[in-house]
Design a protein around this motif. Structure first.
Motif, PDB file in Angstrom:
ATOM      1  N   MET A   1      22.873  40.598  43.232  1.00 45.64           N
ATOM      2  CA  MET A   1      23.347  41.681  43.385  1.00 45.64           C
ATOM      3  C   MET A   1      25.050  41.116  43.515  1.00 45.64           C
ATOM      4  SD  MET A   1      22.374  43.137  40.590  1.00 45.64           S
ATOM      5  CE  MET A   1      23.398  44.620  40.442  1.00 45.64           C
ATOM      6  N   ILE A   2      24.666  40.581  44.975  1.00 45.67           N
ATOM      7  CA  ILE A   2      26.573  40.750  45.752  1.00 45.67           C
ATOM      8  C   ILE A   2      26.451  39.919  45.059  1.00 45.67           C
ATOM      9  CG2 ILE A   2      27.273  40.130  48.011  1.00 45.67           C
ATOM     10  CD1 ILE A   2      24.969  41.301  49.422  1.00 45.67           C
ATOM     11  N   GLY A   3      26.136  38.601  44.381  1.00 42.87           N
ATOM     12  CA  GLY A   3      26.488  37.358  44.302  1.00 42.87           C
ATOM     13  C   GLY A   3      27.373  37.294  43.354  1.00 42.87           C
ATOM     14  N   LEU A   4      27.376  38.344  41.861  1.00 46.45           N
ATOM     15  CA  LEU A   4      27.196  38.620  40.899  1.00 46.45           C
ATOM     16  C   LEU A   4      29.408  39.942  40.973  1.00 46.45           C
ATOM     17  CD1 LEU A   4      24.259  39.829  38.673  1.00 46.45           C
ATOM     18  CD2 LEU A   4      25.123  37.893  38.554  1.00 46.45           C
ATOM     19  N   ASP A   9      34.343  39.321  40.098  1.00 49.23           N
ATOM     20  CA  ASP A   9      35.661  39.372  40.935  1.00 49.23           C
ATOM     21  C   ASP A   9      36.459  37.959  40.566  1.00 49.23           C
ATOM     22  OD1 ASP A   9      37.607  40.923  42.037  1.00 49.23           O
ATOM     23  OD2 ASP A   9      36.889  39.966  43.470  1.00 49.23           O
ATOM     24  N   VAL A  10      35.686  36.940  40.845  1.00 49.45           N
ATOM     25  CA  VAL A  10      36.337  36.083  40.397  1.00 49.45           C
ATOM     26  C   VAL A  10      37.234  35.659  38.820  1.00 49.45           C
ATOM     27  CG1 VAL A  10      35.675  33.282  40.691  1.00 49.45           C
ATOM     28  CG2 VAL A  10      34.938  34.196  42.999  1.00 49.45           C
ATOM     29  N   ILE A  11      35.793  36.263  37.959  1.00 51.22           N
ATOM     30  CA  ILE A  11      36.852  35.254  37.269  1.00 51.22           C
ATOM     31  C   ILE A  11      37.468  36.630  36.625  1.00 51.22           C
ATOM     32  CG2 ILE A  11      35.359  36.005  35.154  1.00 51.22           C
ATOM     33  CD1 ILE A  11      32.736  34.929  35.749  1.00 51.22           C
ATOM     34  N   ASN A  12      37.674  37.700  37.326  1.00 49.26           N
ATOM     35  CA  ASN A  12      38.854  38.756  36.762  1.00 49.26           C
ATOM     36  C   ASN A  12      39.777  38.144  37.073  1.00 49.26           C
ATOM     37  OD1 ASN A  12      38.469  41.095  35.365  1.00 49.26           O
ATOM     38  ND2 ASN A  12      37.884  42.308  36.301  1.00 49.26           N
ATOM     39  N   LYS A  36      37.132  33.036  53.405  1.00 48.75           N
ATOM     40  CA  LYS A  36      38.000  34.479  54.123  1.00 48.75           C
ATOM     41  C   LYS A  36      38.047  36.049  53.020  1.00 48.75           C
ATOM     42  CE  LYS A  36      40.139  31.270  56.334  1.00 48.75           C
ATOM     43  NZ  LYS A  36      41.841  30.674  56.988  1.00 48.75           N
ATOM     44  N   LYS A  37      38.292  35.828  51.667  1.00 48.99           N
ATOM     45  CA  LYS A  37      38.554  36.923  51.005  1.00 48.99           C
ATOM     46  C   LYS A  37      37.595  37.878  51.035  1.00 48.99           C
ATOM     47  CE  LYS A  37      40.312  38.766  46.837  1.00 48.99           C
ATOM     48  NZ  LYS A  37      41.066  37.858  44.944  1.00 48.99           N
ATOM     49  N   TYR A  38      36.500  37.054  50.906  1.00 45.90           N
ATOM     50  CA  TYR A  38      34.876  37.880  50.413  1.00 45.90           C
ATOM     51  C   TYR A  38      33.817  38.116  51.908  1.00 45.90           C
ATOM     52  CZ  TYR A  38      35.864  37.534  45.614  1.00 45.90           C
ATOM     53  OH  TYR A  38      37.254  37.393  44.528  1.00 45.90           O
ATOM     54  N   ILE A  39      34.113  37.455  52.918  1.00 40.53           N
ATOM     55  CA  ILE A  39      32.998  37.162  53.893  1.00 40.53           C
ATOM     56  C   ILE A  39      32.868  38.819  54.608  1.00 40.53           C
ATOM     57  CG2 ILE A  39      34.995  37.147  55.988  1.00 40.53           C
ATOM     58  CD1 ILE A  39      30.996  35.671  55.315  1.00 40.53           C
TER      59      ILE A  39
END
Length: 80
Positions: A1-4, A9-12, A36-39
Motif C-alpha cells: 500500500m505504501i508503494g502504491l 504521488d510520483v505519477i500525479n 529524500k522526499k519520501y524517506i
C-alpha cells in the motif's frame, strides 16, 4: 500500500519530474530527490505499522509467539 501511494504521488507530479529532467538532472539525481522526499513517510509508516503489530500481539496473546517469530525471522531471512 505504501508503494502504491508513492507511485500514485510520483505519477500525479510527473510534470515536476519532467521539468527536472529537462533542466539537466539525470535519472540518479531525480531518484535521489524522490528518495529524500519520501524517506520520512516510508520510515514513519513502517514504524507505526510495527508498533501497531507489537501492541496487537501484546493484547492478543501477551507475546507468546512473538519472540519465536523474531528468532525464526532473523535466522532465516536476515542471516541466511
Amino acid at each position: 500500500m505504501i508503494g502504491l501511494a508513492l507511485l500514485y504521488d510520483v505519477i500525479n507530479n510527473y510534470k515536476e519530474i519532467a521539468v527536472r529532467y529537462m533542466l539537466g538532472h539525470n535519472f540518479w539525481h531525480i531518484g535521489d530527490y524522490l528518495f529524500k522526499k519520501y524517506i520520512n513517510i516510508f520510515l514513519s509508516s513502517l514504524a507505526i505499522g510495527f508498533l501497531g503489530l507489537v501492541l496487537y500481539l501484546y493484547f492478543y496473546n501477551q507475546f507468546q509467539k512473538f519472540f519465536s517469530f523474531l528468532y525464526t525471522f532473523g535466522k532465516i531471512i536476515l542471516f541466511h
